[in-house]
Scaffold this motif. Structure first.
Motif, mmCIF file in Angstrom:
data_model
loop_
_atom_site.group_PDB
_atom_site.id
_atom_site.type_symbol
_atom_site.label_atom_id
_atom_site.label_comp_id
_atom_site.label_asym_id
_atom_site.label_seq_id
_atom_site.Cartn_x
_atom_site.Cartn_y
_atom_site.Cartn_z
ATOM 1 N N ASP A 40 -8.186 -7.869 -16.803
ATOM 2 C CA ASP A 40 -9.192 -7.892 -15.734
ATOM 3 C C ASP A 40 -8.938 -9.046 -14.765
ATOM 4 O O ASP A 40 -9.068 -8.881 -13.539
ATOM 5 C CB ASP A 40 -10.598 -8.017 -16.333
ATOM 6 N N ARG A 41 -8.575 -10.207 -15.312
ATOM 7 C CA ARG A 41 -8.351 -11.369 -14.460
ATOM 8 C C ARG A 41 -7.143 -11.175 -13.557
ATOM 9 O O ARG A 41 -7.142 -11.597 -12.396
ATOM 10 C CB ARG A 41 -8.176 -12.622 -15.320
ATOM 11 N N TYR A 42 -6.100 -10.542 -14.075
ATOM 12 C CA TYR A 42 -4.932 -10.299 -13.235
ATOM 13 C C TYR A 42 -5.263 -9.315 -12.113
ATOM 14 O O TYR A 42 -4.771 -9.464 -10.982
ATOM 15 C CB TYR A 42 -3.763 -9.792 -14.072
ATOM 16 N N GLN A 43 -6.077 -8.313 -12.404
ATOM 17 C CA GLN A 43 -6.519 -7.402 -11.349
ATOM 18 C C GLN A 43 -7.321 -8.170 -10.300
ATOM 19 O O GLN A 43 -7.123 -8.004 -9.090
ATOM 20 C CB GLN A 43 -7.384 -6.284 -11.951
ATOM 21 N N ASP A 45 -6.125 -1.574 1.976
ATOM 22 C CA ASP A 45 -6.125 -0.622 0.866
ATOM 23 C C ASP A 45 -4.714 -0.114 0.587
ATOM 24 O O ASP A 45 -4.335 0.098 -0.575
ATOM 25 C CB ASP A 45 -7.058 0.553 1.182
ATOM 26 N N VAL A 46 -3.914 0.079 1.635
ATOM 27 C CA VAL A 46 -2.526 0.494 1.456
ATOM 28 C C VAL A 46 -1.737 -0.618 0.766
ATOM 29 O O VAL A 46 -0.913 -0.360 -0.126
ATOM 30 C CB VAL A 46 -1.885 0.855 2.807
ATOM 31 N N LEU A 47 -1.985 -1.842 1.159
ATOM 32 C CA LEU A 47 -1.290 -2.967 0.535
ATOM 33 C C LEU A 47 -1.611 -3.033 -0.952
ATOM 34 O O LEU A 47 -0.718 -3.244 -1.786
ATOM 35 C CB LEU A 47 -1.691 -4.277 1.220
ATOM 36 N N ARG A 48 -2.867 -2.835 -1.297
ATOM 37 C CA ARG A 48 -3.255 -2.905 -2.719
ATOM 38 C C ARG A 48 -2.601 -1.785 -3.509
ATOM 39 O O ARG A 48 -2.122 -1.994 -4.643
ATOM 40 C CB ARG A 48 -4.789 -2.839 -2.835
ATOM 41 N N ARG A 49 -2.527 -0.592 -2.926
ATOM 42 C CA ARG A 49 -1.856 0.516 -3.614
ATOM 43 C C ARG A 49 -0.352 0.283 -3.696
ATOM 44 O O ARG A 49 0.298 0.670 -4.666
ATOM 45 C CB ARG A 49 -2.164 1.836 -2.909
ATOM 46 N N LEU A 50 0.203 -0.366 -2.678
ATOM 47 C CA LEU A 50 1.622 -0.705 -2.709
ATOM 48 C C LEU A 50 1.923 -1.658 -3.868
ATOM 49 O O LEU A 50 2.946 -1.505 -4.562
ATOM 50 C CB LEU A 50 2.036 -1.342 -1.386
ATOM 51 N N ILE A 51 1.056 -2.625 -4.087
ATOM 52 C CA ILE A 51 1.252 -3.565 -5.198
ATOM 53 C C ILE A 51 1.316 -2.808 -6.522
ATOM 54 O O ILE A 51 2.182 -3.073 -7.376
ATOM 55 C CB ILE A 51 0.128 -4.616 -5.218
ATOM 56 N N ASP A 52 0.425 -1.844 -6.711
ATOM 57 C CA ASP A 52 0.442 -1.043 -7.936
ATOM 58 C C ASP A 52 1.753 -0.273 -8.066
ATOM 59 O O ASP A 52 2.340 -0.182 -9.156
ATOM 60 C CB ASP A 52 -0.735 -0.070 -7.949
ATOM 61 N N GLN A 53 2.217 0.298 -6.963
ATOM 62 C CA GLN A 53 3.471 1.047 -6.989
ATOM 63 C C GLN A 53 4.650 0.134 -7.348
ATOM 64 O O GLN A 53 5.526 0.511 -8.136
ATOM 65 C CB GLN A 53 3.717 1.705 -5.634
ATOM 66 N N LEU A 54 4.673 -1.055 -6.784
ATOM 67 C CA LEU A 54 5.777 -1.969 -7.052
ATOM 68 C C LEU A 54 5.768 -2.440 -8.500
ATOM 69 O O LEU A 54 6.836 -2.644 -9.099
ATOM 70 C CB LEU A 54 5.714 -3.164 -6.102
ATOM 71 N N ALA A 55 4.579 -2.628 -9.075
ATOM 72 C CA ALA A 55 4.509 -3.019 -10.479
ATOM 73 C C ALA A 55 5.141 -1.951 -11.365
ATOM 74 O O ALA A 55 5.831 -2.255 -12.341
ATOM 75 C CB ALA A 55 3.059 -3.251 -10.886
ATOM 76 N N ASN A 56 4.936 -0.688 -11.021
ATOM 77 C CA ASN A 56 5.513 0.399 -11.798
ATOM 78 C C ASN A 56 7.001 0.578 -11.538
ATOM 79 O O ASN A 56 7.678 1.265 -12.298
ATOM 80 C CB ASN A 56 4.771 1.705 -11.495
ATOM 81 N N ARG A 57 7.511 -0.038 -10.476
ATOM 82 C CA ARG A 57 8.924 0.104 -10.125
ATOM 83 C C ARG A 57 9.690 -1.188 -10.334
ATOM 84 O O ARG A 57 10.829 -1.318 -9.864
ATOM 85 C CB ARG A 57 9.054 0.558 -8.666
ATOM 86 N N THR A 58 9.105 -2.156 -11.007
ATOM 87 C CA THR A 58 9.809 -3.422 -11.201
ATOM 88 C C THR A 58 11.144 -3.170 -11.904
ATOM 89 O O THR A 58 11.262 -2.289 -12.764
ATOM 90 C CB THR A 58 8.949 -4.413 -12.001
ATOM 91 N N ALA A 59 12.157 -3.908 -11.503
ATOM 92 C CA ALA A 59 13.525 -3.803 -12.014
ATOM 93 C C ALA A 59 14.247 -2.559 -11.504
ATOM 94 O O ALA A 59 15.339 -2.241 -11.989
ATOM 95 C CB ALA A 59 13.575 -3.854 -13.542
#
Length: 428
Positions: A199-202, A223-237
């Motif tokens: 929760d704190r990281y969110q 809102d697009v930036l926040r969704r982009l962050i989620d996408q990048l977390a799933n695409r790390t590496a």
């Protein structure tokens, strides 16, 4: 309350204060910049621009207010510490006027979540007068209270036989390594239990979007930036694929995605790992890889906990997290090595790839492949063998190749090939 963890950057900040008029410590929000400064300096003239009244006062008359502070600091032989300085980019010109009248080192120590001297609204870069240092989230070595990981120094000392300069690996378990990656490196947040930590990281990222992004550059679609962050977390590496990101975000323009990634990079949320090229072939892939700055945040955004990486779980997800963790550990160690290293990745059109390449002067390379397993075989070095071998892109280079894995033994696999336990990053 637990005692603060000593930071490896402190000696560099101390040296900078003896040689530079302005020292600028940047790093992500809550990485520990303010704590580092307060631990480093017993007494100073402190100003925080998180305080609305002080920020308004400085904004109304930057030169006059800073001049008063400078006189106080000079009279007491103390540095002026300005915390969260990125909130007032216009202050740079006033800083220049003041430090140009006196060459005394250590006049100002600035901290901020973005580099004030690269913000578009900054009026001067203070080139030649400022030393900028970056504080990352805690490294594994800092968390374990060990000295900095000197793996690259070992390669620099003996590029073709670095094993002799590596210590015995610290004992650890697979579960402990996964917990380390899940908790991340933010001093306060990493101590929390799993639900509270996630929760704190969110909340942390929400705060970055709301408070810090606008300082770097104005955006029209938070809102697009926040969704982009989620996408990048799933695409790390993974290699950065802008077209795929645009599609996932709902056909957002490429220019917008590129601009937003640049903002996140400047705030230390993500890192872009450029491609290594031999300049000998046009078949090398040039796209950068995207790495999230901290595996604790990345896994929280992905909804992953210890059960997500059990022995029966899909190893691909853990492989991505492990690769990002090793990249960030190597990146954090760079300022602490005796030589200047640059980091890259490699892939060609035949899918021969190296997860991470560190390059030093005099054509010295350290290759890192990551394997989310407790065992290593000679086949895990096949791309490194080709890379350094006859006709390979690094045939004329010296260096060593590592397979970083979740086992506990430091194993040679022939000349310049070493299986490296993950705990080597906190074994020095």
């Amino acid at each position: 309350m637990m005692a603060p963890i000593p930071r490896h950057l402190i000696p560099k900040v101390e040296r900078a204060l003896t040689s530079s008029r302005v020292v600028n410590v940047i790093g992500p929000r809550q990485a520990g910049k303010t704590t580092l400064v307060r631990d480093l300096i017993d007494s100073a003239v402190y100003v925080t621009l998180d305080a609305d009244d002080l920020r308004s006062s400085l904004d109304s008359d930057p030169y006059g207010q800073l001049q008063l502070l400078s006189r106080e600091g000079a009279a007491r032989q103390l540095p002026i510490v300005i915390d969260e300085v990125q909130r007032l980019p216009d202050v740079t010109l006033a800083l220049k006027r003041i430090v140009d009248t006196e060459s005394r080192p250590g006049q100002f120590l600035l901290t901020g979540s973005a580099d004030i001297f690269t913000i578009g609204r900054a009026l001067d870069s203070l080139a030649g007068r400022v030393m900028t240092l970056t504080l990352r989230p805690l490294s594994g070595a800092e968390i374990q209270m060990r000295t900095p990981a000197a793996i690259l120094d070992a390669v620099a000392k003996a590029p073709d036989d670095c094993l002799q300069h590596l210590p015995a690996p610290a004992a650890y378990s697979r579960e402990a390594a996964i917990d380390l990656m899940l908790r991340g490196g933010f001093p306060e947040i990493r101590r929390l239990d799993t639900p509270d930590r996630m929760d704190r990281y969110q909340s942390y990222l929400d705060s970055v979007v709301e408070k810090d992004v606008a300082v770097v550059a104005p955006i029209r679609k938070p809102d697009v930036l926040r969704r982009l962050i989620d996408q990048l977390a799933n695409r790390t590496a993974n290699e950065l694929n802008i077209a795929s990101l645009c599609s996932a975000l709902g056909d957002v323009r490429k220019e917008t995605v590129n601009d937003y990634i640049d903002i996140l990079r400047r705030l230390g949320i993500v890192h872009l790992l450029g491609a290594w090229t031999s300049a000998a072939t046009k078949r090398e892939v040039k796209r950068p890889k995207i790495h999230f700055m901290d595996t604790g945040i990345a896994t929280a955004l992905r909804g992953e906990d210890g059960d997500s990486f059990g022995l029966l779980a899909n190893p691909t997800a853990l492989g991505q997290v492990l690769e990002t963790f090793v990249y960030t550990e190597v990146e954090k160690s760079l300022p602490l090595q005796s030589k200047r290293w640059t980091l890259h990745h490699y892939r060609d059109d035949k899918q021969r790839e190296v997860d991470l390449i560190a390059q030093a002067p005099n054509r010295v390379l350290a290759l890192f492949e990551m394997k989310a397993s407790a065992t290593v075989t000679n086949g895990d070095f096949r791309h490194a063998d080709w890379f350094f071998g006859p006709g390979g892109p690094a045939e004329a280079y010296k260096g060593c190749s590592f397979v970083v894995y979740l086992g506990d033994r430091l194993l040679p696999f022939g000349p310049r090939k070493i299986a490296l336990p993950l705990s080597m990053f906190w074994s020095f």
